[in-house]
Write an enzyme that holds these catalytic residues in place. Structure first.
Site, PDB file in Angstrom:
ATOM      1  CE1 TYR A   1     -34.481  20.606 -26.661  1.00  0.00           C
ATOM      2  CE2 TYR A   1     -36.110  20.495 -28.417  1.00  0.00           C
ATOM      3  CZ  TYR A   1     -34.830  20.791 -27.986  1.00  0.00           C
ATOM      4  OH  TYR A   1     -33.896  21.279 -28.887  1.00  0.00           O
TER       5      TYR A   1
ATOM      6  CB  ILE B   1     -25.719  24.986 -32.830  1.00  0.00           C
ATOM      7  CG1 ILE B   1     -26.514  23.976 -33.658  1.00  0.00           C
ATOM      8  CG2 ILE B   1     -26.129  26.415 -33.150  1.00  0.00           C
ATOM      9  CD1 ILE B   1     -27.995  23.869 -33.268  1.00  0.00           C
TER      10      ILE B   1
ATOM     11  CE  LYS C   1     -34.569  24.239 -27.207  1.00  0.00           C
ATOM     12  NZ  LYS C   1     -33.381  25.072 -26.991  1.00  0.00           N
TER      13      LYS C   1
ATOM     14  CB  SER D   1     -36.357  23.507 -31.054  1.00  0.00           C
ATOM     15  OG  SER D   1     -36.613  22.281 -31.716  1.00  0.00           O
TER      16      SER D   1
END
Ligand SMILES: NC(=O)c1ccc[n+]([C@@H]2O[C@H](COP(=O)([O-])OP(=O)(O)OC[C@H]3O[C@@H](n4cnc5c(N)ncnc54)[C@H](O)[C@@H]3O)[C@@H](O)[C@H]2O)c1
Length: 278
Positions: A154, A19, A158, A141
Site C-alpha cells: 500500500y 471520501i 501510494k 496517502s
C-alpha cells in the site's frame, strides 16, 4: 460559497463510499454534474440517487482497462466533456509479512492502487487535451511519506501515485491540464475501519481511539478530503499542479506534543552550554 464547479463535469471513482461519496455530494452541491463510479453497484447507485439529476452511476473496476475506458466514454456520452477526474478508488491491499505475501496479491494491489490511477489518466488525457483544460486528482496517502503504520505494498503504491502525479503534470501542464494528488491521514471511512460495511459505532471507536492521538486532536472526516479535492478541482487552484497535498491533521509533521518525551516538553531554564554572560 456555492457554485465553485458550476457547469463542470466530474468523474469520481470509489464514489460509493467514504471520501469519494462525500466528494460526489460536495462537487454536485457546488454545481457539477458527477459520474459516480464504483465497483460496488448498490452503494454507488445509492449515492447517485441521493444526489439526483446531476449525477449518474457507472459500475467500474478500476483495475480493468475496458471498465475505465467505458467510464470515460459514459461521461462523454452523457455530458460531452470532462473537467475533473478524481482517481480515488482504493483498498488496503495485501497485508502481513513480506514472506507470506503472494505474487497474486501483489498484482491485485498494484492493479487497483496504481494501474487504476494510470488508466484514468491515460483515458482522460486526450479529452482534456482537446478541451485544453482539466484537473486530474488522485488519492494517494500519508503512507507515501511516513515510514511504518501501513502495509508494505500500500505504501509503495501510494508513493508511486505521488510520483506519477508529478511526471504526468510535467507532460500535460502546457496543455492546460493540472495533475495533483491528495495525501490523506486517518479518515473515518470503512477502509480505515477495515470493513466495507462498517457502522457508526466502529467510526466512533476510531474517533475516540486513534483520533484523539492525532496532532490536531481528532480523526479526519471524508469532508476534510472532499474540501481539498474541491479546491484542486476548482478554478481557485489554476496555478497548482504536480502537487501532493497533505491533509492529515498534522500526522506527517510527527507525533502529537503529548507523545514527546517529558524532558523535552517541560519548561526549564537553559543551563547547559549557556554562553557566558547571556
Ligand atoms: N480512510 C483513510 O484513512 C485513508 C487514508 C489515506 C488514503 N486513503 C485512500 O482514500 C481512497 C478512498 O478510500 P476511503 O477511505 O474513502 O475508503 P472506502 O472503503 O470508504 O471507499 C473506497 C471505495 O473504493 C471502491 N473500490 C475499491 N476497489 C475498487 C476497484 N477496483 N474499482 C472501483 N472501485 C473500487 C470501494 O467499493 C469503495 O466504495 C483510497 O484510495 C484510499 O487508499 C484513505
Amino acid at each position: 460559497m456555492a457554485g465553485r464547479l458550476e457547469g463542470k463535469v466530474a468523474v469520481i471513482t470509489g464514489a460509493g463510499s467514504g471520501i469519494g461519496a462525500e466528494s460526489a455530494r460536495l462537487f454536485a452541491a457546488e454545481g457539477a454534474n458527477v459520474l459516480v463510479s464504483d465497483m460496488r453497484a448498490e452503494s454507488g447507485e445509492k449515492v447517485a440517487a441521493e444526489i439526483g439529476d446531476s449525477a449518474a452511476f457507472q459500475a467500474v473496476d478500476v483495475s480493468r482497462e475496458a471498465d475505465v475506458r467505458a467510464m470515460i466514454e459514459a461521461a462523454m456520452a452523457r455530458w460531452g466533456r470532462i473537467d475533473v477526474l478524481f482517481n480515488n478508488a482504493g483498498f488496503g491491499g495485501a497485508i502481513g509479512p513480506i514472506e507470506s505475501t503472494s505474487a497474486d496479491d501483489y498484482d491485485i494491489t498494484f492493479d487497483v492502487l496504481l494501474k487504476g490511477v494510470f488508466l484514468g489518466m491515460k483515458y482522460v488525457a486526450p479529452i482534456m487535451k482537446a478541451q485544453r483544460a482539466g484537473s486530474i486528482i488522485s488519492t494517494a496517502s500519508v503512507a507515501a511519506t511516513i515510514g511504518g503504520g501501513s502495509p508494505h505494498l500500500y505504501a509503495v503504491a501510494k508513493a508511486a501515485v505521488v510520483k506519477l502525479t508529478e511526471t504526468v503534470a510535467l507532460e500535460l501542464g502546457a496543455q492546460g491540464i493540472r495533475v495533483n494528488c491528495i495525501c490523506p491521514g486517518f479518515i473515518a471511512t470503512p477502509l480505515a475501519v477495515g470493513h466495507p460495511d462498517a457502522d457508526e459505532d466502529a467510526f466512533e471507536k476510531l474517533r475516540n481511539g486513534i483520533g484523539r492521538s492525532q496532532p490536531i486532536g481528532r480523526l479526519g472526516e471524508p469532508r476534510d478530503i472532499a474540501q481539498a479535492a474541491l479546491y484542486l478541482a476548482s478554478d481557485d487552484s489554476t496555478f497548482v499542479t504536480g502537487h501532493a497535498m497533505v491533509v492529515d491533521g498534522g500526522v506527517n509533521a510527527g507525533p502529537a506534543w503529548d507523545h514527546w518525551p517529558k524532558w523535552m516538553t517541560e519548561s526549564r531554564p537553559l543551563k547547559m552550554y549557556r554562553p557566558k554572560g547571556r
